[in-house]
Design an enzyme around this catalytic site. Structure first.
Site, short mmCIF file in Angstrom:
data_model
loop_
_atom_site.label_atom_id
_atom_site.label_comp_id
_atom_site.label_asym_id
_atom_site.label_seq_id
_atom_site.Cartn_x
_atom_site.Cartn_y
_atom_site.Cartn_z
NE ARG A 76 11.75 12.46 -7.53
CZ ARG A 76 12.15 12.27 -6.27
NH1 ARG A 76 13.12 11.42 -6.00
NH2 ARG A 76 11.56 12.91 -5.28
NE ARG A 145 17.05 8.25 -4.57
CZ ARG A 145 16.24 8.69 -3.63
NH1 ARG A 145 15.80 9.95 -3.65
NH2 ARG A 145 15.85 7.90 -2.63
CE LYS A 217 18.59 11.20 -0.08
NZ LYS A 217 17.48 12.16 -0.04
CE LYS A 219 19.61 12.78 -3.97
NZ LYS A 219 19.06 14.00 -3.31
CB CYS A 438 11.77 21.23 -1.65
SG CYS A 438 11.08 21.58 -0.01
CB CYS A 444 7.00 16.43 0.90
SG CYS A 444 8.55 15.66 1.47
CB CYS A 483 11.93 18.94 6.13
SG CYS A 483 12.72 17.86 4.92
CB CYS A 487 14.83 18.15 -1.81
SG CYS A 487 14.53 16.55 -1.04
#
Length: 570
Positions: A76, A145, A217, A219, A438, A444, A483, A487
């Site tokens: 990414r 990120r 993470k 954001k 997603c 994934c 899931c 995302c």
């Protein structure tokens, strides 16, 4: 760290022993295997990479006597505000052909992803990205990120210029300082580490993150009140730029947004950001750093399921959290400004830039740039970039904006798209325009079921039914994930479809396009072939019982699950 050492999660131990994310990566890059070790797959995330397994290819692998694992890398980029040049995009398209699976994907955070990259080709990809001024460092992992920001290329507009400039400043400020990326993947003899020294003369390699980086993470995103096109309430740290008379006077800071949840764990949940304070432009980065450091020191390092900032904020309580931020920042912070988000512009179609030129927002279904029979989007983009050389801007809805188009070149751009079988914005339905998914299956590792490959068929079926109901002019967001990790941000959309089991989804309703309200579970374990029929029932009731001017999400929120189930016949 907030947790005692004997209770730390395994990932914390890996980071602790990694020497600032180096670990054994240098050795593993040349060991001749097609995959990284269990420890290293946690470290490579910080360099924008996930190790994945192509589950579609497992059967063939086993039949050929293999292990059943078909290792590939997803890599990414980090693109603050989704901005890059035609030259850079052309190189990314070359890379996806040369060493990827032939497709490039625009992410829901305005970046790009390469799929199907072999471990042996990782260095080549990263080095070629560097040659055109791009990086993957910090695109994933336990760091800040990609910084989202409204990408609209309005010129002679101080507001858009300022927030886009700030997004780059924030991205640079919170980028990891470790030299591991340059040493291992770029093979640059200069470490790149910007070492500081503390009061005792000890070196500080990561002045913001420290040796263990963040618990999870993180954001960030920036928007204007009149255009929440980046879903500011879903960010760990959201910034709403408040302006008066054409000038930004400060930022409302939101903390604790995040979409991920685990259905089997009641301790997890999606959340929207809470208003923390209003800060002057000159204090913005300082306050952001204070928030990040509080999360660094007080976030949960024992259980990664509840390690995001949203849990830290709610476990501490917003007043106590604010006190800690003030302590780290060095002074008291005021109450938030009264202003809030009021609209969401997807920036599709033609818009005047303000400098005599135009920009064009093109719908890219689920962000996938590919060449298929009768639909050659990748080739169309190549031709546009090579002949018109526009600026490139990616949106949070996985779409692309071409900027700097002269009035005389508008027909040329449309002709290129039509030649390659690409529908113009004016030719697509609102159902398609406001949908996204997603990646999910087969690559994934978190996906339970299909998303990117399932939603297009559902959209095709639903848009026909919507037209039959006479609701084709309605704007409603529909987002699907394979899931519960969320995302594609399904938990604050009008319609959310979240993978629950193979070919079964949890259906969420009652969010809104504006993005500042969570949805509720309408039905669980809905089979894929029943999703559209269920939505048609809901929309039929919506048409019959809506109040004047009421949107689909507002209607579902007002009537609630129980009454809606009763009205649709359960």
């Amino acid at each position: 760290m907030a947790s005692s050492d004997n209770k730390l999660s395994p990932v914390e131990g890996i980071k602790d022993e990694s020497n600032y994310l180096r670990g054994n990566l240098a050795t593993e890059m040349v060991d001749g295997t097609d995959h990284f070790s269990k420890e290293s797959i946690q470290l490579i995330k910080h360099f924008g990479m996930y190790q994945q397994d192509d589950r579609d290819a497992r059967a063939a692998s086993r039949a050929a006597g293999g292990s059943g694992k078909e290792y590939i890398m997803m890599i990414r980029t980090r693109l603050p505000a989704g901005l890059l040049t035609s030259k850079q995009l052309l190189e990314e398209l070359d890379l996806c052909d040369d060493i990827g699976n032939g497709t490039l994907r625009i992410t829901s955070r305005q970046a790009t992803q390469f799929h199907g990259v072999q471990k042996s080709d990782v260095r080549q990809l990263m080095q070629r990205m560097k040659d055109v001024g791009l990086t993957t460092l910090g695109a994933c992992g336990d760091v800040n990120r990609n910084v989202m920001c409204c990408p609209a290329p309005f010129k002679n507009n101080a507001l858009h210029d300022e927030i886009q400039k700030v997004s780059f400043q924030i991205a640079d400020h919170f980028a990891p300082r470790t030299g591991a990326y340059r040493e291992i993947f770029l093979q640059d003899p200069e470490t790149g580490e910007k070492v500081q020294v503390d009061e005792n003369g000890q070196e500080i390699i990561e002045p913001i993150y420290g040796k263990h980086y963040l618990p999870r993470k993180f954001k960030m995103g920036i928007c204007l009140p009149e255009d929440n096109c980046i879903d500011v309430y879903t960010q760990d740290l959201g910034m709403i730029a408040i302006h008066e008379e054409g000038k930004i006077i400060g930022y409302n800071i939101l903390v604790g947004g995040g979409m991920g949840r685990t259905p089997s764990a009641d301790k997890t949940y999606p959340a929207l950001g809470l208003k923390l304070t209003f800060v002057a432009p000159e204090d913005l980065i300082g306050v952001c750093e204070a928030v990040v450091k509080v999360q660094r020191d007080y976030g949960n390092r024992e259980d990664r399921k509840v390690a995001r900032l949203k849990y830290t904020v709610r476990n501490m309580g917003l007043p106590e959290f604010k006190k800690k931020v003030e302590e780290y920042f060095g002074r008291a912070l005021p109450e938030p400004h009264a202003a809030d988000v009021t609209e969401f512009d997807d920036h599709k179609g033609w818009s005047a830039q303000g400098d005599g030129n135009w920009f064009y927002g093109l719908n890219v279904e689920n962000g996938r740039i590919a060449d298929l029979e009768g639909w050659t989007l990748k080739s169309a983009i190549r031709e546009i970039c090579a002949t018109l050389e526009p600026g490139i801007h990616f949106t949070s809805h996985q779409d692309i904006i071409f900027s700097g188009i002269a009035e005389a070149d508008k027909p040329k751009l449309e002709a290129i798209l039509k030649k390659h079988g690409i529908a113009l914005t004016s030719e697509i339905s609102n159902t398609l325009r406001w949908s996204m998914a997603c990646v999910a299956w087969p690559t994934c590792g978190l996906s339970i079921t299909e998303s990117e490959r399932a939603l297009p068929g559902m959209v095709d079926d639903l848009e026909k039914e919507v037209a039959k109901l006479g609701l084709e002019d309605e704007k409603f967001t529909m987002r699907m994930t394979g899931c519960p990790n969320g995302c594609a941000r399904p938990y604050n959309s009008d319609i959310g479809l979240v993978g629950r089991a193979k070919e079964k989804y949890t259906m969420f309703l009652g969010g809104r396009r504006l993005g500042n309200r969570l949805s509720y579970i309408y039905k669980d374990m809905v089979p894929a072939d029943e999703v559209v029929p269920e939505l048609v029932k809901v929309m039929t009731v919506f048409k019959e019982q809506r109040q004047e001017g009421e949107t689909l999400g507002d209607f579902c929120d007002r009537i609630g699950q129980e009454k809606l189930l009763e009205a649709t016949g359960g």
